[in-house]
Design a protein around this motif. Structure first.
Motif, PDB file in Angstrom:
ATOM      1  N   PHE A 766      -3.847   5.137   9.145  1.00  0.00           N
ATOM      2  CA  PHE A 766      -3.483   3.752   9.453  1.00  0.00           C
ATOM      3  C   PHE A 766      -2.216   3.332   8.715  1.00  0.00           C
ATOM      4  CE2 PHE A 766      -3.760  -0.810   8.374  1.00  0.00           C
ATOM      5  CZ  PHE A 766      -3.602  -1.319   9.671  1.00  0.00           C
ATOM      6  N   ASN A 767      -2.174   3.551   7.428  1.00  0.00           N
ATOM      7  CA  ASN A 767      -1.001   3.143   6.646  1.00  0.00           C
ATOM      8  C   ASN A 767      -0.803   4.123   5.491  1.00  0.00           C
ATOM      9  OD1 ASN A 767       1.160   1.684   5.685  1.00  0.00           O
ATOM     10  ND2 ASN A 767      -0.111   0.234   4.544  1.00  0.00           N
ATOM     11  N   PRO A 768      -0.397   5.341   5.807  1.00  0.00           N
ATOM     12  CA  PRO A 768      -0.329   6.360   4.756  1.00  0.00           C
ATOM     13  C   PRO A 768       0.807   6.084   3.783  1.00  0.00           C
ATOM     14  CG  PRO A 768       0.651   7.182   6.774  1.00  0.00           C
ATOM     15  CD  PRO A 768       0.053   5.855   7.121  1.00  0.00           C
ATOM     16  N   MET A 769       0.610   6.560   2.551  1.00  0.00           N
ATOM     17  CA  MET A 769       1.709   6.500   1.587  1.00  0.00           C
ATOM     18  C   MET A 769       2.570   7.736   1.812  1.00  0.00           C
ATOM     19  SD  MET A 769       1.563   6.211  -2.552  1.00  0.00           S
ATOM     20  CE  MET A 769       3.026   5.807  -3.494  1.00  0.00           C
ATOM     21  N   VAL A 770       3.752   7.529   2.436  1.00  0.00           N
ATOM     22  CA  VAL A 770       4.595   8.649   2.831  1.00  0.00           C
ATOM     23  C   VAL A 770       6.050   8.236   2.690  1.00  0.00           C
ATOM     24  CG1 VAL A 770       4.595   7.942   5.261  1.00  0.00           C
ATOM     25  CG2 VAL A 770       5.067  10.328   4.684  1.00  0.00           C
ATOM     26  N   GLN A 801      -2.610   3.329   0.294  1.00  0.00           N
ATOM     27  CA  GLN A 801      -2.236   2.112  -0.382  1.00  0.00           C
ATOM     28  C   GLN A 801      -0.839   2.302  -0.989  1.00  0.00           C
ATOM     29  OE1 GLN A 801      -4.794   4.114  -1.134  1.00  0.00           O
ATOM     30  NE2 GLN A 801      -5.354   4.076  -3.302  1.00  0.00           N
ATOM     31  N   PRO A 802      -0.109   1.209  -1.232  1.00  0.00           N
ATOM     32  CA  PRO A 802       1.278   1.337  -1.705  1.00  0.00           C
ATOM     33  C   PRO A 802       1.397   1.926  -3.101  1.00  0.00           C
ATOM     34  CG  PRO A 802       0.584  -0.971  -1.716  1.00  0.00           C
ATOM     35  CD  PRO A 802      -0.494  -0.208  -1.001  1.00  0.00           C
ATOM     36  N   VAL A 803       0.316   1.814  -3.915  1.00  0.00           N
ATOM     37  CA  VAL A 803       0.338   2.388  -5.263  1.00  0.00           C
ATOM     38  C   VAL A 803      -0.923   3.217  -5.438  1.00  0.00           C
ATOM     39  CG1 VAL A 803       0.370   1.926  -7.732  1.00  0.00           C
ATOM     40  CG2 VAL A 803       1.675   0.444  -6.165  1.00  0.00           C
ATOM     41  N   VAL A 804      -0.770   4.458  -5.856  1.00  0.00           N
ATOM     42  CA  VAL A 804      -1.915   5.340  -6.084  1.00  0.00           C
ATOM     43  C   VAL A 804      -2.309   5.260  -7.565  1.00  0.00           C
ATOM     44  CG1 VAL A 804      -2.736   7.713  -6.065  1.00  0.00           C
ATOM     45  CG2 VAL A 804      -1.272   6.880  -4.205  1.00  0.00           C
ATOM     46  N   GLN A 805      -3.622   5.077  -7.819  1.00  0.00           N
ATOM     47  CA  GLN A 805      -4.124   5.024  -9.193  1.00  0.00           C
ATOM     48  C   GLN A 805      -5.072   6.200  -9.426  1.00  0.00           C
ATOM     49  OE1 GLN A 805      -5.788   1.048  -9.595  1.00  0.00           O
ATOM     50  NE2 GLN A 805      -3.886   0.338 -10.556  1.00  0.00           N
ATOM     51  N   TYR A 890       6.779   8.929 -10.928  1.00  0.00           N
ATOM     52  CA  TYR A 890       7.328   9.139  -9.589  1.00  0.00           C
ATOM     53  C   TYR A 890       7.548  10.634  -9.395  1.00  0.00           C
ATOM     54  CZ  TYR A 890       8.266   4.118  -9.426  1.00  0.00           C
ATOM     55  OH  TYR A 890       8.141   2.761  -9.422  1.00  0.00           O
ATOM     56  N   LEU A 891       7.292  11.120  -8.194  1.00  0.00           N
ATOM     57  CA  LEU A 891       7.388  12.553  -7.907  1.00  0.00           C
ATOM     58  C   LEU A 891       8.587  12.818  -6.996  1.00  0.00           C
ATOM     59  CD1 LEU A 891       3.597  13.185  -7.308  1.00  0.00           C
ATOM     60  CD2 LEU A 891       4.922  13.959  -9.291  1.00  0.00           C
ATOM     61  N   GLY A 932       6.188   7.601  -4.733  1.00  0.00           N
ATOM     62  CA  GLY A 932       5.588   6.957  -5.909  1.00  0.00           C
ATOM     63  C   GLY A 932       5.531   5.459  -5.715  1.00  0.00           C
ATOM     64  N   PRO A 933       4.983   4.729  -6.665  1.00  0.00           N
ATOM     65  CA  PRO A 933       4.532   5.228  -7.972  1.00  0.00           C
ATOM     66  C   PRO A 933       3.066   5.679  -7.955  1.00  0.00           C
ATOM     67  CG  PRO A 933       4.417   2.861  -7.923  1.00  0.00           C
ATOM     68  CD  PRO A 933       4.951   3.264  -6.588  1.00  0.00           C
TER      69      PRO A 933
END
Length: 975
Positions: A766-770, A801-805, A890-891, A932-933
């Protein structure tokens, strides 16, 4: 008086039939009263004619004690062709009379207006009023005539008869003299010139033949005898000639002396003349084309020369304070030209014994003890009274041209637009921005080209750009193979095969068998084209006339290439009126493997030109689909369906479903539709037009409908398992057949299943972090390189989600995928991957996870299961176990796209040998992808009881109660 004039006219008319002459009364008229007579082409001017009366308005102003100028006579051609000339002359005349009156208090002594036409000459009007004379001019009407030569000699005789001695006679015409060969008439003119000492100026704005014809040379002869000139000018330059009249008429009568007059017939000449009087100035005038002219004072002294006019047809110079002695002129020209020189005496017009009497805007000059006041430049008057000249009132009085003129006291200014500067000598002058790099924005190696009011920057050959920046055009350096064409893009280029990328032209009117009665034009045909259809499939190699939908058909001057020749240059010729190559254009041609040609056209040299097709080429190379064959039907060759692809009923139509990488496509065989008389243009789909694309595949003979694979859009739904994603859709298609009463509906159920990989997982999320970068490659097309973060080792569940924890012990899975037209040819080779505490890829703090294509062996959690083996790259690690001391990471990865067909791409990280990856990457670039982040979550605290609590139970119970209260407040989990 009026009744007296009527009586005279009556007597003249009455006695004419009686062939007797009635003496004319001389009351109120000069003793030498001239005549007025009609004339036509048959008139014998040696015969006495009926004597008539000129119309005289007013009488000389004997009360004026001021200065008078010479009398002025206009001899005006009023035939119809003079319409434009008179409009300009009326405007210039008003200006001239105002200037002369301002300098001479009593103005011109007598004004005379004589008209000549064909076949009449006259009337004659005489006045002593400037305003009345201006009215004469304003009321002139151009009409009549019919042929070019006019009765100029008859008109000139009448003008000389009606003008006082010493008059200035201006002949205004756009034709030669019809009556030049009337010897008696011309001799009368010569006699009148000798007796009146009048000066004749011919102002001609046209010719009936050439300047060497006798009907025009008569003007030069008369001008020479009268110390006059012949000016042949455009109407727009009349104002410059009138500058001559301004200076001549503004001098008091009898104040000049003729010093030198000579006519030349080309070549270089040197002559001399004597100045024996104390002249105020010399006026030097020329007519004709003069290439060089110089006037030298006695003893080779330099003369004080002021240029009034210097044009190709004539010039005028003022020599101030000429000294006595022998003067020399050096002059040269290619044809006939003349020189006249007059000396002017200082007179009592503006003389004074005290210079203080001069106007403040006048100059007081000492002419050998004789003082004279002259108004300064920018002012007009007699020296005692000077008024400002409004240079903006007449366009020829200023040099602003089309730009705004603003009058100032004694001068004027020009309001110049951007790109011009105001010059006191030339008005608005173009700024040459190319003269200095500070004035333009052209950057090397661009060339600056100046234009009026602006400039342009042009990149040289081998470069592209707007001139303010230029970059190398690789396409001019043969970077593509002989069979490939080159496309230049900003920062890159690409090569492609024109056999796979062209526009089809199937116009039947292009055939050599069609007439040229239509006026088509191929001016807009730019790019690669393939000719198809029954008109022919290749250009004719012979001259074609009046065919192919144009009176100027274009054919190929030369032969077509072979497949092994690659792309070749040929000349396309256009025939016109018996010439087979009136116009020509260069075209590129390539012979394609499937027996057809493609042509790179560059428009046409002009309209209406069209590119032809040879009708006989239909039998040679039919551009047919795989389902068709080239055969003759109804007397015409064309592509017709093979029998095995025909059907007997509309229910037999079975579309083919193709599951593409990014779309599902339904294809109909056109032969099946044709056999049921279904036009592909009548197919309608029960879906939004933006949801699908239509494709007419000429090679495979199909008509296809394509829908993109987007979950939840255009009716598409997706079901996912752990290993597969399946797309579903239903298409409703209406087919209109001429054999049925109404449209029939075909329902197509579409189902496409794909094994889950990184790219598909991202497409279905649906909304991948890419993060994605796009790559334009040489000859292959556009690729995209994506990096995403996943939750599992199957790389099928991306974070959304926009930020991965993550916790410090959690694993992070990083996937990189290449998507494009032929991504399977390339391997994703991760050369370096690292983390930084900021999003800046150039941050000096780097934690290398992969270095030199191999994983960092200092951390056992790092795993690289896929690198350099496919269009995907994968690696994982416990991120915050590997990178400590930072809560945000950040990667970044540096990616090389390795070509499987030319290189070994998989790195031998476990091989002890010195391994060197010899890869051929796309354009040898390293592509950077970043994401990232990723943030570290605080670890959950775990509480334990020490052994001392057993021996000190009361203390421990108290401590435990305290911890429970604190834990409740901090919302810690129950112990």
């Amino acid at each position: 008086m009026f009744l007296q004039l009527l009586g005279i006219v009556f007597l003249i008319c009455k006695t004419a039939s009686e062939t007797t002459t009635v003496p004319l009364p001389t009351t109120d008229f000069p003793a030498d009263l001239p005549t007025y007579f009609p004339a036509d082409s048959s008139t014998d001017f040696s015969t006495d004619f009926l004597t008539a009366i000129p119309v005289i308005y007013g009488s000389p102003n004997s009360n004026c004690t001021g200065s008078k100028g010479s009398s002025l006579t206009y001899l005006v051609d009023t035939t119809g062709s003079m319409y434009d000339d008179l409009a300009q002359l009326k405007l210039v005349n008003t200006w001239l009379l105002d200037r002369v009156t301002a300098r001479l208090s009593c103005g011109v002594y007598q004004y005379t207006m004589v008209e000549f036409n064909d076949p009449t000459v006259g009337p004659v009007r005489i006045t002593y009023s400037k305003n009345q004379f201006d009215d004469f001019f304003q009321n002139l009407v151009a009409s009549g005539g019919g042929d070019c030569p006019e009765l100029t000699m008859a008109g000139l005789k009448l003008a000389l008869q009606n003008s006082p001695s010493g008059s200035l006679i201006l002949v205004l015409t756009d034709a030669s003299a019809k009556d030049y060969n009337n010897v008696a008439l011309v001799n009368e003119i010569y006699s009148l010139l000798n007796s009146t000492r009048s000066q004749v100026l011919f102002l001609t704005t046209g010719l009936c033949g050439s300047m060497t014809d006798p009907d025009y040379l008569i003007f030069r002869d008369i001008a020479s005898r009268s110390f006059g000139h012949v000016f042949n000018v455009d109407v727009s330059n009349l104002n410059i000639v009138f500058n001559y009249l301004d200076y001549t008429l503004s001098k008091p009568a009898n104040s000049s002396k003729q010093l030198f007059s000579k006519d030349y017939s080309g070549e270089s000449h040197s002559d001399s003349f004597s100045v024996s009087d104390n002249f105020t100035s010399l006026i030097v005038t020329t007519d004709g084309v003069i290439t060089s002219f110089d006037i030298i004072g006695p003893g080779a002294t330099e003369a004080d020369i002021r240029t009034i006019a210097n044009e190709t047809w004539g010039s005028m110079y003022i020599v101030n304070h000429p000294v006595k002695g022998i003067w020399t002129i050096e002059i040269a020209g290619p044809d006939r030209f003349s020189v006249r020189i007059e000396g002017f005496h200082a007179t009592n017009v503006s003389s004074t014994s005290n210079c203080s009497k001069c106007h403040p805007k006048a100059t007081c000059d000492d002419y050998f003890g004789y003082y004279q006041c002259s108004c300064n430049d920018g002012f007009v008057g007699d020296g005692f009274n000077c008024s400002d000249i409004d240079e903006c009132a007449y366009y020829w009085s200023n040099k602003c041209g089309p730009y705004t003129c603003e009058n100032t006291y004694g001068s004027y200014t020009c309001s110049c637009p951007t790109g011009y500067y105001n010059s006191s000598e030339y008005g608005c002058v173009d700024i040459n921005e190319c003269a200095s790099s500070a004035l333009n924005s052209c950057e090397s190696p661009a060339t600056c080209i100046n234009s009026l009011g602006s400039y342009t920057c042009v990149c040289p050959y081998g470069y592209v750009g707007n001139g303010t920046s230029c970059e190398v055009d690789e396409c001019t350096h043969n970077v593509c193979d002989s069979g490939m064409d080159c496309i230049k893009r900003v920062g890159s280029y690409s090569c492609y095969d024109p056999c796979l990328n062209y526009t089809a032209l199937d116009d039947a009117w292009r055939s050599t068998s069609s007439s040229g009665s239509y006026y088509y034009c191929d001016y807009d045909k730019n790019g690669w084209y393939r000719f198809e259809g029954r008109g022919g499939v290749k250009m004719p190699e012979f001259c074609v006339t009046y065919a192919c939908g144009s009176p100027c058909p274009m054919w190929l001057s030369g032969s077509h290439p072979r497949a092994s020749d690659g792309i070749v240059n040929r000349t396309a010729c256009a025939s016109w009126y018996g010439s087979c190559c009136t116009w020509s254009s260069t075209v590129q041609i390539k012979a394609c493997p499937d027996k057809y040609y493609v042509y790179k056209l560059h428009g046409t040299p002009t309209c209406s030109l069209t590119y032809c097709t040879d009708v006989s080429s239909v039998t040679d190379v039919c551009a047919c689909a795989n389902t068709e064959e080239c055969s003759m039907v109804d007397g015409e060759y064309g592509c017709n369906c093979k029998d095995e692809f025909k059907i007997s009923d509309i229910s037999d139509i079975h579309p083919n479903l193709t599951c593409g990488k990014h779309e599902m496509k339904v294809s109909f065989l056109k032969c099946q539709l044709k056999s049921q008389h279904i036009d592909v243009n009548t197919i309608s789909i029960a879906a939004n037009r933006s949801c699908y694309t239509l494709q007419d595949d000429i090679v495979n003979g199909t008509y296809s409908i394509t829908i993109p694979l987007y979950d939840g859009q255009c009716g598409v739904t997706v079901k996912k398992t752990k290993t597969f994603a399946t797309y579903f859709n239903t298409m409703y298609i209406s087919l209109n057949s001429n054999d049925t009463a109404g449209p029939q509906e075909v329902i197509v159920d579409m189902k496409c299943s794909y094994p889950l990989n990184i790219q598909l997982s991202l497409d279905t999320a649906f909304n991948p972090m890419v993060s994605t970068v796009h790559i334009v490659t040489e000859g292959t097309g556009q690729f995209s390189l994506s990096i995403a973060l996943f939750q599992d080792g199957n790389y099928t569940t991306p974070y959304q989600q926009p930020v991965v924890q993550l916790s410090s012990k959690a694993y992070l899975y990083i996937g990189i995928s290449l998507d494009g037209p032929d991504a399977s040819q390339y391997a994703v080779l991760m050369t370096n991957c690292f983390g930084t505490p900021t999003k800046n890829i150039d941050d000096p703090t780097k934690f290398y996870i992969i270095k030199d294509s191999c994983p960092n062996k200092q951390d056992s959690s790092i795993s690289v299961p896929m690198n350099g083996v496919s269009d995907e790259g994968r690696f994982s690690l416990q991120l915050f176990k590997f990178i400590t001391g930072y809560n945000t990471i950040y990667l970044h990865c540096e990616i090389n796209l390795c070509d499987f067909t030319t290189s070994v791409c998989e790195p031998a990280c476990n091989d002890s040998r010195n391994f060197n990856i010899k890869s051929k990457s796309i354009e040898s670039f390293i592509y950077n992808v970043s994401i990232g982040p990723v943030q570290m979550m605080p670890d959950t605290p775990v509480l334990t009881l020490s052994s001392s609590c057993v021996s000190e139970a009361s203390y421990c119970l108290h401590l435990l109660a305290t911890l429970l209260i604190v834990g409740s407040f901090l919302q810690l989990p129950h112990l």
